[in-house]
Design a protein around this motif. Structure first.
Motif, PDB file in Angstrom:
ATOM      1  N   MET A   1      -5.096  -5.730  -3.696  1.00 48.22           N
ATOM      2  CA  MET A   1      -4.522  -5.984  -4.863  1.00 48.22           C
ATOM      3  C   MET A   1      -5.017  -7.127  -5.365  1.00 48.22           C
ATOM      4  O   MET A   1      -5.238  -8.099  -4.870  1.00 48.22           O
ATOM      5  CB  MET A   1      -2.936  -6.247  -4.590  1.00 48.22           C
ATOM      6  CG  MET A   1      -2.038  -6.528  -5.749  1.00 48.22           C
ATOM      7  SD  MET A   1      -0.282  -6.880  -5.305  1.00 48.22           S
ATOM      8  CE  MET A   1       0.468  -4.938  -4.886  1.00 48.22           C
ATOM      9  N   THR A   2      -5.121  -7.134  -6.740  1.00 45.37           N
ATOM     10  CA  THR A   2      -5.733  -8.606  -7.469  1.00 45.37           C
ATOM     11  C   THR A   2      -4.695  -9.345  -7.834  1.00 45.37           C
ATOM     12  O   THR A   2      -3.489  -9.089  -7.569  1.00 45.37           O
ATOM     13  CB  THR A   2      -6.394  -7.741  -8.967  1.00 45.37           C
ATOM     14  OG1 THR A   2      -5.452  -7.490  -9.614  1.00 45.37           O
ATOM     15  CG2 THR A   2      -7.343  -6.735  -8.612  1.00 45.37           C
ATOM     16  N   HIS A   3      -5.334 -10.517  -8.033  1.00 51.97           N
ATOM     17  CA  HIS A   3      -4.257 -11.604  -8.463  1.00 51.97           C
ATOM     18  C   HIS A   3      -3.421 -11.369  -9.579  1.00 51.97           C
ATOM     19  O   HIS A   3      -2.200 -11.473  -9.445  1.00 51.97           O
ATOM     20  CB  HIS A   3      -5.165 -13.129  -8.849  1.00 51.97           C
ATOM     21  CG  HIS A   3      -4.257 -13.938  -9.153  1.00 51.97           C
ATOM     22  ND1 HIS A   3      -3.648 -14.743  -8.301  1.00 51.97           N
ATOM     23  CD2 HIS A   3      -3.969 -14.568 -10.257  1.00 51.97           C
ATOM     24  CE1 HIS A   3      -2.685 -15.760  -8.917  1.00 51.97           C
ATOM     25  NE2 HIS A   3      -3.010 -15.700 -10.095  1.00 51.97           N
ATOM     26  N   ALA A   4      -3.991 -10.725 -10.439  1.00 44.50           N
ATOM     27  CA  ALA A   4      -2.955 -10.183 -11.751  1.00 44.50           C
ATOM     28  C   ALA A   4      -1.904  -9.042 -11.025  1.00 44.50           C
ATOM     29  O   ALA A   4      -0.817  -9.136 -11.754  1.00 44.50           O
ATOM     30  CB  ALA A   4      -4.028  -9.430 -12.810  1.00 44.50           C
ATOM     31  N   ASP A   5      -2.227  -8.179 -10.275  1.00 41.93           N
ATOM     32  CA  ASP A   5      -1.531  -7.150  -9.711  1.00 41.93           C
ATOM     33  C   ASP A   5      -0.378  -8.176  -8.817  1.00 41.93           C
ATOM     34  O   ASP A   5       1.030  -7.681  -8.961  1.00 41.93           O
ATOM     35  CB  ASP A   5      -2.203  -6.054  -8.876  1.00 41.93           C
ATOM     36  CG  ASP A   5      -2.974  -5.374  -9.493  1.00 41.93           C
ATOM     37  OD1 ASP A   5      -2.903  -5.206 -10.856  1.00 41.93           O
ATOM     38  OD2 ASP A   5      -3.750  -4.617  -9.099  1.00 41.93           O
ATOM     39  N   THR A   6      -0.865  -8.984  -7.977  1.00 41.76           N
ATOM     40  CA  THR A   6       0.197  -9.692  -7.261  1.00 41.76           C
ATOM     41  C   THR A   6       1.202 -10.442  -7.999  1.00 41.76           C
ATOM     42  O   THR A   6       2.295 -10.377  -7.688  1.00 41.76           O
ATOM     43  CB  THR A   6      -0.511 -10.508  -6.346  1.00 41.76           C
ATOM     44  OG1 THR A   6      -1.216  -9.819  -5.485  1.00 41.76           O
ATOM     45  CG2 THR A   6       0.536 -11.416  -5.411  1.00 41.76           C
ATOM     46  N   HIS A   7       0.631 -11.157  -9.161  1.00 42.36           N
ATOM     47  CA  HIS A   7       1.296 -11.706 -10.092  1.00 42.36           C
ATOM     48  C   HIS A   7       2.583 -10.906 -10.696  1.00 42.36           C
ATOM     49  O   HIS A   7       3.562 -11.162 -10.809  1.00 42.36           O
ATOM     50  CB  HIS A   7       0.714 -12.570 -11.136  1.00 42.36           C
ATOM     51  CG  HIS A   7       1.504 -13.249 -11.982  1.00 42.36           C
ATOM     52  ND1 HIS A   7       2.165 -14.597 -11.751  1.00 42.36           N
ATOM     53  CD2 HIS A   7       1.722 -13.114 -13.399  1.00 42.36           C
ATOM     54  CE1 HIS A   7       2.755 -14.902 -12.758  1.00 42.36           C
ATOM     55  NE2 HIS A   7       2.581 -14.000 -13.910  1.00 42.36           N
ATOM     56  N   ARG A   8       2.077  -9.633 -11.278  1.00 43.69           N
ATOM     57  CA  ARG A   8       3.084  -8.770 -11.733  1.00 43.69           C
ATOM     58  C   ARG A   8       4.122  -8.384 -10.882  1.00 43.69           C
ATOM     59  O   ARG A   8       5.233  -8.374 -11.127  1.00 43.69           O
ATOM     60  CB  ARG A   8       2.118  -7.545 -12.393  1.00 43.69           C
ATOM     61  CG  ARG A   8       3.300  -6.487 -13.036  1.00 43.69           C
ATOM     62  CD  ARG A   8       3.921  -6.957 -14.168  1.00 43.69           C
ATOM     63  NE  ARG A   8       4.683  -5.991 -14.664  1.00 43.69           N
ATOM     64  CZ  ARG A   8       5.968  -5.938 -15.206  1.00 43.69           C
ATOM     65  NH1 ARG A   8       6.390  -7.281 -15.347  1.00 43.69           N
ATOM     66  NH2 ARG A   8       6.588  -5.194 -15.743  1.00 43.69           N
ATOM     67  N   ALA A   9       3.551  -7.868  -9.410  1.00 43.69           N
ATOM     68  CA  ALA A   9       4.534  -7.638  -8.461  1.00 43.69           C
ATOM     69  C   ALA A   9       5.710  -8.737  -8.218  1.00 43.69           C
ATOM     70  O   ALA A   9       6.844  -8.459  -8.220  1.00 43.69           O
ATOM     71  CB  ALA A   9       3.961  -7.194  -7.471  1.00 43.69           C
ATOM     72  N   GLU A  10       5.377  -9.977  -8.222  1.00 46.93           N
ATOM     73  CA  GLU A  10       6.020 -11.241  -7.992  1.00 46.93           C
ATOM     74  C   GLU A  10       6.960 -11.291  -9.200  1.00 46.93           C
ATOM     75  O   GLU A  10       8.290 -11.533  -9.081  1.00 46.93           O
ATOM     76  CB  GLU A  10       5.290 -12.379  -7.836  1.00 46.93           C
ATOM     77  CG  GLU A  10       4.651 -12.558  -6.544  1.00 46.93           C
ATOM     78  CD  GLU A  10       3.503 -13.540  -6.351  1.00 46.93           C
ATOM     79  OE1 GLU A  10       3.531 -14.418  -7.263  1.00 46.93           O
ATOM     80  OE2 GLU A  10       2.986 -13.973  -5.317  1.00 46.93           O
ATOM     81  N   GLN A  11       6.537 -10.934 -10.312  1.00 47.76           N
ATOM     82  CA  GLN A  11       7.368 -11.399 -11.571  1.00 47.76           C
ATOM     83  C   GLN A  11       8.686 -10.092 -11.629  1.00 47.76           C
ATOM     84  O   GLN A  11       9.798 -10.296 -11.838  1.00 47.76           O
ATOM     85  CB  GLN A  11       6.631 -11.037 -12.840  1.00 47.76           C
ATOM     86  CG  GLN A  11       7.477 -11.256 -13.858  1.00 47.76           C
ATOM     87  CD  GLN A  11       7.793 -12.609 -14.164  1.00 47.76           C
ATOM     88  OE1 GLN A  11       7.420 -13.525 -13.859  1.00 47.76           O
ATOM     89  NE2 GLN A  11       9.283 -12.689 -14.401  1.00 47.76           N
ATOM     90  N   VAL A  12       8.307  -8.999 -11.060  1.00 47.67           N
ATOM     91  CA  VAL A  12       8.988  -7.735 -11.070  1.00 47.67           C
ATOM     92  C   VAL A  12      10.202  -8.116 -10.095  1.00 47.67           C
ATOM     93  O   VAL A  12      11.421  -8.063 -10.457  1.00 47.67           O
ATOM     94  CB  VAL A  12       8.410  -6.441 -10.562  1.00 47.67           C
ATOM     95  CG1 VAL A  12       9.464  -5.323 -10.493  1.00 47.67           C
ATOM     96  CG2 VAL A  12       7.566  -6.011 -11.743  1.00 47.67           C
ATOM     97  N   VAL A  13       9.980  -8.554  -8.798  1.00 49.34           N
ATOM     98  CA  VAL A  13      10.762  -9.092  -7.922  1.00 49.34           C
ATOM     99  C   VAL A  13      11.636 -10.245  -8.392  1.00 49.34           C
ATOM    100  O   VAL A  13      12.883 -10.210  -8.277  1.00 49.34           O
ATOM    101  CB  VAL A  13      10.360  -9.322  -6.703  1.00 49.34           C
ATOM    102  CG1 VAL A  13      11.339 -10.197  -5.595  1.00 49.34           C
ATOM    103  CG2 VAL A  13       9.371  -8.311  -5.907  1.00 49.34           C
ATOM    104  N   ASP A  14      10.916 -11.111  -9.064  1.00 49.30           N
ATOM    105  CA  ASP A  14      11.882 -12.147  -9.600  1.00 49.30           C
ATOM    106  C   ASP A  14      12.764 -11.837 -10.719  1.00 49.30           C
ATOM    107  O   ASP A  14      13.905 -12.228 -11.078  1.00 49.30           O
ATOM    108  CB  ASP A  14      11.028 -13.279 -10.275  1.00 49.30           C
ATOM    109  CG  ASP A  14      10.161 -14.328  -9.067  1.00 49.30           C
ATOM    110  OD1 ASP A  14      10.480 -14.251  -8.111  1.00 49.30           O
ATOM    111  OD2 ASP A  14       9.231 -14.805  -9.617  1.00 49.30           O
ATOM    112  N   ASP A  15      12.414 -10.915 -11.695  1.00 48.34           N
ATOM    113  CA  ASP A  15      13.149 -10.289 -12.724  1.00 48.34           C
ATOM    114  C   ASP A  15      14.372  -9.610 -11.983  1.00 48.34           C
ATOM    115  O   ASP A  15      15.426  -9.721 -12.506  1.00 48.34           O
ATOM    116  CB  ASP A  15      12.560  -9.343 -13.606  1.00 48.34           C
ATOM    117  CG  ASP A  15      11.432  -9.989 -14.544  1.00 48.34           C
ATOM    118  OD1 ASP A  15      11.546 -11.418 -14.501  1.00 48.34           O
ATOM    119  OD2 ASP A  15      10.746  -9.361 -15.041  1.00 48.34           O
TER     120      ASP A  15
END
Length: 66
Positions: A1-15
């Motif tokens: 998983m790329t850094h951008a994908d990881t960041h997006r996944a983290e954002q979804v969980v945070d949301d």
């Protein structure tokens, strides 16, 4: 998983967590919602990403979450 994908996944969980917090649920209801979401995610992983589900399950079990 790329850094951008990881960041997006983290954002979804945070949301998701923020939406639960804003819903005004009791602690018990919020815990049930988290558990239901985890089970739903596990079902998806098992159907779509077999090996990943096994890894995720091992981690969840080690944390006492599944």
């Amino acid at each position: 998983m790329t850094h951008a994908d990881t960041h997006r996944a983290e954002q979804v969980v945070d949301d998701f967590a923020a939406r639960l917090a804003a819903a005004g649920l009791s602690e018990g209801a919020r815990a049930e919602a988290y558990e239901a979401a985890l089970k739903h995610l596990m079902g998806h992983l098992i159907r779509q990403e077999g090996w990943l589900a096994e890894e995720f399950t091992a981690v969840a079990r080690s944390l006492g979450a599944y």
